[in-house]
Design a protein around this motif. Structure first.
Motif, PDB file in Angstrom:
ATOM      1  N   UNK A 253       6.428  10.271   5.222  1.00 35.84           N
ATOM      2  CA  UNK A 253       6.539  10.867   3.894  1.00 35.84           C
ATOM      3  C   UNK A 253       5.466  10.309   2.975  1.00 35.84           C
ATOM      4  N   UNK A 254       5.078  11.098   1.967  1.00 38.07           N
ATOM      5  CA  UNK A 254       4.006  10.728   1.038  1.00 38.07           C
ATOM      6  C   UNK A 254       2.783  10.288   1.831  1.00 38.07           C
ATOM      7  N   UNK A 255       2.332  11.183   2.667  1.00 34.63           N
ATOM      8  CA  UNK A 255       1.260  10.915   3.623  1.00 34.63           C
ATOM      9  C   UNK A 255       0.000  10.366   2.960  1.00 34.63           C
TER      10      UNK A 255
ATOM     11  N   UNK B  21       9.561   7.049 -10.945  1.00 33.31           N
ATOM     12  CA  UNK B  21       8.548   7.039  -9.880  1.00 33.31           C
ATOM     13  C   UNK B  21       9.155   7.273  -8.497  1.00 33.31           C
ATOM     14  N   UNK B  22       8.348   7.913  -7.639  1.00 33.75           N
ATOM     15  CA  UNK B  22       8.730   8.139  -6.260  1.00 33.75           C
ATOM     16  C   UNK B  22       8.126   7.090  -5.344  1.00 33.75           C
ATOM     17  N   UNK B  23       8.655   6.924  -4.135  1.00 34.69           N
ATOM     18  CA  UNK B  23       8.192   5.872  -3.225  1.00 34.69           C
ATOM     19  C   UNK B  23       6.812   6.168  -2.655  1.00 34.69           C
ATOM     20  N   UNK B  24       6.094   5.119  -2.236  1.00 34.70           N
ATOM     21  CA  UNK B  24       4.792   5.306  -1.589  1.00 34.70           C
ATOM     22  C   UNK B  24       4.975   5.799  -0.161  1.00 34.70           C
TER      23      UNK B  24
ATOM     24  N   UNK C 256       3.158   1.829 -14.958  1.00 36.02           N
ATOM     25  CA  UNK C 256       1.902   1.178 -14.565  1.00 36.02           C
ATOM     26  C   UNK C 256       2.129  -0.281 -14.172  1.00 36.02           C
ATOM     27  N   UNK C 257       3.002  -0.976 -14.901  1.00 34.56           N
ATOM     28  CA  UNK C 257       3.227  -2.402 -14.638  1.00 34.56           C
ATOM     29  C   UNK C 257       3.982  -2.622 -13.327  1.00 34.56           C
ATOM     30  N   UNK C 258       5.057  -1.869 -13.126  1.00 40.11           N
ATOM     31  CA  UNK C 258       5.879  -2.065 -11.935  1.00 40.11           C
ATOM     32  C   UNK C 258       6.738  -0.826 -11.713  1.00 40.11           C
ATOM     33  N   UNK C 259       6.263   0.132 -10.920  1.00 39.43           N
ATOM     34  CA  UNK C 259       7.022   1.381 -10.735  1.00 39.43           C
ATOM     35  C   UNK C 259       8.343   1.190  -9.982  1.00 39.43           C
ATOM     36  N   UNK C 260       8.525   0.058  -9.304  1.00 43.75           N
ATOM     37  CA  UNK C 260       9.770  -0.168  -8.564  1.00 43.75           C
ATOM     38  C   UNK C 260      10.908  -0.651  -9.462  1.00 43.75           C
ATOM     39  N   UNK C 261      10.592  -1.097 -10.652  1.00 44.35           N
ATOM     40  CA  UNK C 261      11.636  -1.656 -11.504  1.00 44.35           C
ATOM     41  C   UNK C 261      12.586  -0.584 -12.001  1.00 44.35           C
ATOM     42  N   UNK C 262      13.799  -1.005 -12.280  1.00 43.27           N
ATOM     43  CA  UNK C 262      14.778  -0.132 -12.925  1.00 43.27           C
ATOM     44  C   UNK C 262      14.714  -0.353 -14.431  1.00 43.27           C
ATOM     45  N   UNK C 263      15.177   0.611 -15.171  1.00 44.81           N
ATOM     46  CA  UNK C 263      15.286   0.441 -16.615  1.00 44.81           C
ATOM     47  C   UNK C 263      16.199  -0.754 -16.903  1.00 44.81           C
TER      48      UNK C 263
END
Length: 695
Positions: free
Chosen positions: A655-657, A678-681, A268-275
């Protein structure tokens, strides 16, 4: 010439070809016409070890032939080719260190890496190792010509880890003497794939050569990857009654970073971040693999054919995992295999009968070391051992047309697997040892032909899945040796199906019930998050329904839709003195829908819309965390032009229309609540493709 210099040269070459195409376009644009082929229009399959019409097979089988519009996909993962297949669920398209996850009727759904519970063959050569695991590195989706998917157990033919089968045929030599087909795809997040296919035929010889380079930065942090793939496939007609196929492949991945999984709050905070741990320990892997195979077929006489297939594989693997103790792994793997079979078509009591008998042999040798991972730097050695697996599996199958409208198929196989580990790091004790797993498998099926185009079938089969070396050696009780508490899982499958083709409408539906004992289940420890350990669940059951409908082509328009219902639950399972009876299987949605609509215009315009709806599903055995439902879409359109010896196309995809927020992968039973990747937008890709007949 360095590799990147060669890649730039390939790009310049493809750009020059595009200019040539555009210069010649004006004179022939009105004459262009796309020749359409229809997917899922089966003629014969080889998934049952001999060429056979699907109408004679008592299994749920999906056959997918290469469609022209599959040339306009990104070319990243196998699911691009197998979309809209009921009963087959794909995850993890964006983390190459974990590999694409494939589940068929739940088999393989809980694999933390690679493909488990499913047999895979490419050009008749097994890609599944003797211990039952499969890596998809050496299969480029752009090279697939045909894919046969057996949805359900096939252990009576293939043995260990045969909860389903994917049988791939790569692109054959074109009929011309020399054809060259370059392709270039670009996309967001640094996606770049360059491909070059060449091939041709001359009298009794055919050849195809393929090379590709793929790189991307990735949408998430710490997810960049890069790989190089090549294949050479040679076919010789050695006589009027025999042929020889040789295949050589090489795969090299110098870069593959693992962003790891996140908690729901981190998503929720930042889906692009890595662990954070994956970044601290520089989680990722490097791989180099070479393999080769040979298949020789000889027709002894009418209806009698002998086949021998041999293959070898070498894999050099290094990985960094997000923890200190043994967090860096390297192994040097050698694999060899031999298959021999004999097929005899004859009459039994004046009815057509096919008898097949054969044997598979495989050997796998891993020289494995583990080192402590000091924040990405290799530290002291803490494990060194030689792991060896040998497997032998004789099998028989009989397909008998016992009446005008009734076929009976019986099969059986006995598998013997022997595991050995030789401990070379004895400072913590000698953990050398061995284990043997021996198991029989059987199947029986009936096909009743309601009409020439409609069949009703029933099938019962047993299947077993022995632990892989990795599953046995990831021992939560010690550093080395085998986990003595981990056993093979066994299943009994019952299936009833109906399929047909009416006025060009293709349809099939199947219902099944599978009971499994000692299901191999992954889990993690908080001391080693990201490292999977394994245990057996007591007993489980699976009830499922699969349905699919495909329309004929009408004025360039055709479509298909599929639905999968999965009611999978534990019947006996105790973890930490807690009974999980009645809990739902994690990793598999109860409901899943797919729809595909394609259009092509005589002047070369084409389009495709794919929609995928995945229902909510649990991500742990205790059913306290779920993955939310999501809907994905892909829109693809472009223009293809042809004239005599040259053709070309440009295409663009979205993709991800619907710009959904979703998780492209889930890690079952992960520690610390880190289940989600998470998957990309919404993102764009596009490219050019050409086919030039040189002579």
């Amino acid at each position: 010439m360095g590799y990147f210099s060669r890649a730039r040269y390939l790009l310049d070459f493809q750009a020059a070809l595009l200019v040539l195409l555009l210069l010649t376009n004006a004179s022939w644009a009105q004459k262009a016409k796309i020749t359409q082929s229809v997917i899922l229009n089966p003629i014969s399959i080889t998934a049952t070890r001999s060429e056979r019409s699907p109408a004679l097979i008592p299994n749920s089988i999906t056959q997918i032939k290469r469609d022209p519009q599959q040339d306009f996909q990104p070319g990243a993962t196998l699911d691009e080719f197998a979309r809209a297949t009921p009963g087959v669920f794909f995850q993890n398209q964006f983390n190459s260190t974990q590999d694409l996850r494939i589940a068929i009727r739940g088999f393989g759904a809980r694999s933390p890496f690679g493909v488990r519970g499913i047999q895979m063959r490419v050009d008749g050569i097994s890609q599944t190792l003797p211990d039952g695991q499969t890596q998809l590195d050496s299969i480029d989706p752009s090279l697939i010509e045909r894919m046969d998917i057996v949805r359900g157990p096939s252990a009576a033919l293939y043995g260990n880890a045969s909860g389903g089968l994917i049988d791939i045929t790569t692109r054959e030599a074109p009929p011309e003497k020399f054809v060259i087909m370059p392709r270039q795809v670009l996309g967001q997040y640094g996606y770049l794939k360059s491909e070059l296919f060449m091939g041709g035929r001359s009298e009794n010889f055919g050849y195809s050569l393929f090379g590709s380079h793929l790189q991307q930065d990735g949408w998430r942090d710490h997810s960049a990857m890069q790989n190089i793939f090549s294949q050479a496939k040679l076919n010789f007609q050695t006589s009027s009654n025999s042929d020889l196929m040789l295949v050589f492949r090489e795969f090299y991945s110098p870069l593959s970073k693992d962003p790891g999984a996140l908690t729901s709050s981190e998503v929720r905070d930042n889906p692009r971040q890595a662990s954070s741990r994956n970044v601290q320990y520089n989680a990722g892997e490097e791989i180099r693999q070479e393999d080769m195979g040979a298949r020789f077929r000889h027709r002894l006489s009418a209806g009698k054919e002998f086949t021998v297939t041999a293959h070898m594989l070498h894999r050099d693997f290094q990985s960094r995992q997000p923890f200190f103790d043994g967090g860096q792994v390297q192994f040097d793997r050698l694999v060899g295999g031999l298959m021999m079979q004999f097929v005899n078509d004859h009459e039994l009591f004046n009815r057509p009968n096919r008898f097949l008998i054969g044997v598979d042999y495989g050997i796998q040798n891993d020289d494995r070391q583990r080192f402590n991972n000091n924040f990405g730097v290799r530290d002291t050695l803490n494990l060194s051992q030689i792991e060896r697996v040998q497997s032998v599996g004789p099998f028989v199958r009989n397909e008998w047309n016992i009446a005008d409208k009734l076929d009976l198929v019986l099969g059986g196989r006995w598998d013997w697997l022997h595991y050995q580990v030789k401990d070379r790091f004895k400072s913590d004790g000698n953990e050398s040892g061995s284990r043997t797993v021996s198991q029989g498998s059987g199947s029986a099926g009936l096909v009743y032909h309601l009409t020439d185009q409609q069949q009703l079938y029933a099938h019962i089969a047993s299947v077993f899945e022995a632990p892989t070396t990795t599953e046995l050696l990831n021992n939560p009780a010690g550093r080395g040796g085998f986990n003595p508490n981990l056993n093979a899982q066994t299943s009994l499958s019952n299936e009833l199906g109906f399929r047909g083709n009416t006025a060009g409408f293709q349809y099939d539906t199947a219902v099944f019930f599978i009971r499994t004992w000692d299901e191999v289940t992954p889990f993690e420890l908080t001391s080693s998050p990201g490292r999977a350990f394994f245990r057996n669940a007591g007993q489980s059951r699976r009830i499922g329904v699969e349905a699919r409908l495909a329309t004929p082509e009408w004025k360039g328009l055709r479509g298909e839709i599929s639905y999968t219902f999965s009611d999978f639950a534990f019947e006996k399972y105790i973890v930490n003195d807690m009974s999980l009876k009645g809990n739902v299987f994690p990793g598999i949605p109860t409901h899943r829908w797919e729809g595909l609509l394609r259009y092509s215009h005589p002047f070369g315009f084409f389009g495709q819309l794919h929609v995928h709806r995945v229902g909510e599903f649990y991500v742990n055995d205790i059913n306290t965390a779920t993955n939310p439902a999501y809907s994905l879409g892909q829109l693809l359109f472009g223009w293809e032009l042809r004239r005599n010896w040259i053709e070309g196309s440009v295409f663009l995809g979205i993709n991800n229309l619907f710009d959904a927020q979703y998780n492209a992968n889930t890690r079952v039973n992960a520690a610390l609540g880190r289940y989600y990747e998470p998957g990309p937008p919404l993102n764009l890709f596009g490219g050019i493709r050409m086919r030039i007949v040189v002579f």
